[in-house]
Write a protein that holds these residues in place. Structure first.
Motif, PDB file in Angstrom:
ATOM      1  N   ASP A  71      61.621  49.839  52.187  1.00  0.00           N
ATOM      2  CA  ASP A  71      62.440  49.910  50.973  1.00  0.00           C
ATOM      3  C   ASP A  71      61.632  50.071  49.692  1.00  0.00           C
ATOM      4  N   GLY A  72      60.299  50.040  49.802  1.00  0.00           N
ATOM      5  CA  GLY A  72      59.456  50.332  48.647  1.00  0.00           C
ATOM      6  C   GLY A  72      59.250  49.207  47.658  1.00  0.00           C
ATOM      7  N   HIS A  73      59.789  48.001  47.924  1.00  0.00           N
ATOM      8  CA  HIS A  73      59.549  46.922  46.961  1.00  0.00           C
ATOM      9  C   HIS A  73      58.096  46.455  47.051  1.00  0.00           C
ATOM     10  N   VAL A  74      57.582  45.934  45.942  1.00  0.00           N
ATOM     11  CA  VAL A  74      56.173  45.563  45.869  1.00  0.00           C
ATOM     12  C   VAL A  74      55.937  44.265  46.641  1.00  0.00           C
ATOM     13  N   ILE A  75      54.982  44.295  47.560  1.00  0.00           N
ATOM     14  CA  ILE A  75      54.664  43.118  48.375  1.00  0.00           C
ATOM     15  C   ILE A  75      53.251  42.609  48.113  1.00  0.00           C
ATOM     16  N   GLY A  76      52.442  43.400  47.423  1.00  0.00           N
ATOM     17  CA  GLY A  76      51.079  42.959  47.158  1.00  0.00           C
ATOM     18  C   GLY A  76      50.407  43.864  46.137  1.00  0.00           C
ATOM     19  N   VAL A  77      49.207  43.494  45.775  1.00  0.00           N
ATOM     20  CA  VAL A  77      48.401  44.288  44.837  1.00  0.00           C
ATOM     21  C   VAL A  77      46.970  44.319  45.350  1.00  0.00           C
ATOM     22  N   LEU A  78      46.403  45.509  45.392  1.00  0.00           N
ATOM     23  CA  LEU A  78      45.022  45.704  45.824  1.00  0.00           C
ATOM     24  C   LEU A  78      44.180  46.055  44.614  1.00  0.00           C
ATOM     25  N   SER A  79      43.005  45.433  44.485  1.00  0.00           N
ATOM     26  CA  SER A  79      42.168  45.690  43.309  1.00  0.00           C
ATOM     27  C   SER A  79      40.712  45.849  43.687  1.00  0.00           C
ATOM     28  N   VAL A  80      40.000  46.526  42.809  1.00  0.00           N
ATOM     29  CA  VAL A  80      38.544  46.661  42.885  1.00  0.00           C
ATOM     30  C   VAL A  80      38.002  46.144  41.567  1.00  0.00           C
ATOM     31  N   ALA A  81      37.052  45.221  41.611  1.00  0.00           N
ATOM     32  CA  ALA A  81      36.527  44.621  40.384  1.00  0.00           C
ATOM     33  C   ALA A  81      35.008  44.492  40.468  1.00  0.00           C
ATOM     34  N   GLY A  82      34.386  44.549  39.299  1.00  0.00           N
ATOM     35  CA  GLY A  82      32.933  44.408  39.262  1.00  0.00           C
ATOM     36  C   GLY A  82      32.420  44.375  37.842  1.00  0.00           C
ATOM     37  N   PRO A  83      31.111  44.245  37.681  1.00  0.00           N
ATOM     38  CA  PRO A  83      30.525  44.234  36.340  1.00  0.00           C
ATOM     39  C   PRO A  83      30.777  45.555  35.617  1.00  0.00           C
ATOM     40  N   SER A  84      31.073  45.472  34.339  1.00  0.00           N
ATOM     41  CA  SER A  84      31.343  46.684  33.557  1.00  0.00           C
ATOM     42  C   SER A  84      30.154  47.639  33.554  1.00  0.00           C
ATOM     43  N   ALA A  85      28.946  47.105  33.732  1.00  0.00           N
ATOM     44  CA  ALA A  85      27.757  47.958  33.783  1.00  0.00           C
ATOM     45  C   ALA A  85      27.830  48.933  34.948  1.00  0.00           C
ATOM     46  N   ARG A  86      28.519  48.526  36.031  1.00  0.00           N
ATOM     47  CA  ARG A  86      28.681  49.412  37.192  1.00  0.00           C
ATOM     48  C   ARG A  86      30.036  50.092  37.206  1.00  0.00           C
ATOM     49  N   LEU A  87      30.963  49.576  36.415  1.00  0.00           N
ATOM     50  CA  LEU A  87      32.318  50.126  36.422  1.00  0.00           C
ATOM     51  C   LEU A  87      32.732  50.568  35.018  1.00  0.00           C
ATOM     52  N   PRO A  88      32.061  51.587  34.467  1.00  0.00           N
ATOM     53  CA  PRO A  88      32.563  52.157  33.214  1.00  0.00           C
ATOM     54  C   PRO A  88      33.875  52.871  33.494  1.00  0.00           C
ATOM     55  N   GLU A  89      34.588  53.255  32.446  1.00  0.00           N
ATOM     56  CA  GLU A  89      35.916  53.831  32.634  1.00  0.00           C
ATOM     57  C   GLU A  89      35.877  55.111  33.463  1.00  0.00           C
TER      58      GLU A  89
END
Length: 258
Positions: free
Chosen positions: A212-230
């Motif tokens: 039915d497409g309702h939201v059941i979870g959220v997946l994320s990727v996170a890290g130091p901004s030095a490695r994750l610029p926009e």
């Protein structure tokens, strides 16, 4: 009365998760507005049941490993073996911390992770916390799946802590938050830079029920901004979305999303 006692006992356990060094009884009594005598009785009962222990060196109360063992036992029998390989692969591909949060009513709680960084700076928050909705990529991804009115109401129900505890780019108004949600809807994923904390960045996408497409979870990727610029955040988005779709397909075989 019984319900009140259960609520107090659970509040004690939740408070004890805030400091692995333990807390003195007076602090617990003050924090929860429970009389010292009642706090002592409940702690004694929790010790008897094996959920709490008292450090003999400083008399502070600490959680035992019993709750942790129970959580791992539950995850081991709940389909985590289906979910974890997907998290591990995304963590290996991105070299960053991958987290899965599940939706339970008004709460989004991080319950599983995989750490892709093997050396250097590592971003590794504790599991079991509710995601702060107003300042995290995980929160924004979920809020963006709602109407603006629903999103603002949910943020208000969760409450916003002292903004000085978060990063310099945390939304400072509803208008700023709604602009982040607009961008998340436009791109299909949310991202933040130095919003939840100084020096960290993240991107996140929702996991939907395959029927039915309702939201059941959220997946994320996170890290130091030095490695994750926009620029890298947007480069990683297709991998994040592919993994979120894969989790959606696997969700019916996992009790994690039940």
């Amino acid at each position: 009365m019984a319900g009140s006692q259960i609520e107090r006992a659970l509040s004690l356990l939740e408070s004890l998760t805030s400091d692995p060094r333990g807390l003195p009884m007076q602090s617990l009594s003050d924090e929860l507005s429970i009389p010292k005598s009642a706090t002592h009785r409940m702690l004694a009962e929790l010790i008897r049941l094996g959920y709490v222990r008292q450090n003999p060196e400083n008399s502070r109360y600490q959680l035992s490993t019993k709750l942790v063992a129970m959580a791992f036992q539950y995850l081991a029998s709940s389909g985590a073996d289906i979910v974890q390989p997907i998290l591990d692969r995304l963590a290996q591909e991105t070299g960053e911390l991958v987290r899965l949060g599940v939706i339970d009513g008004d709460r989004q709680t991080w319950i599983a992770k995989s750490q892709g960084a093997r050396s250097g700076l590592r971003y590794d928050p504790d599991m079991g916390r509710d995601a702060p909705l107003f300042c995290t990529a995980s929160g924004h991804a979920w809020l963006a799946s709602m109407s603006d009115a629903e999103a603002l109401a949910l943020v208000e129900r969760q409450g916003i802590a002292d903004l000085t505890q978060f990063g310099p780019n945390a939304p400072r108004s509803n208008i700023e938050l709604l602009e982040r949600l607009r961008l998340a809807r436009e791109h299909g994923y949310a991202w933040v830079m130095e919003s939840s904390a100084v020096g960290t960045s993240a991107l996140a996408a929702v996991v939907r029920h395959p029927l039915d497409g309702h939201v059941i979870g959220v997946l994320s990727v996170a890290g130091p901004s030095a490695r994750l610029p926009e620029s890298r955040i947007h480069d990683l988005a297709p991998q994040l979305l592919d993994a979120a779709n894969e989790l959606s397909g696997a969700s019916q075989a996992s009790e994690i999303f039940a």
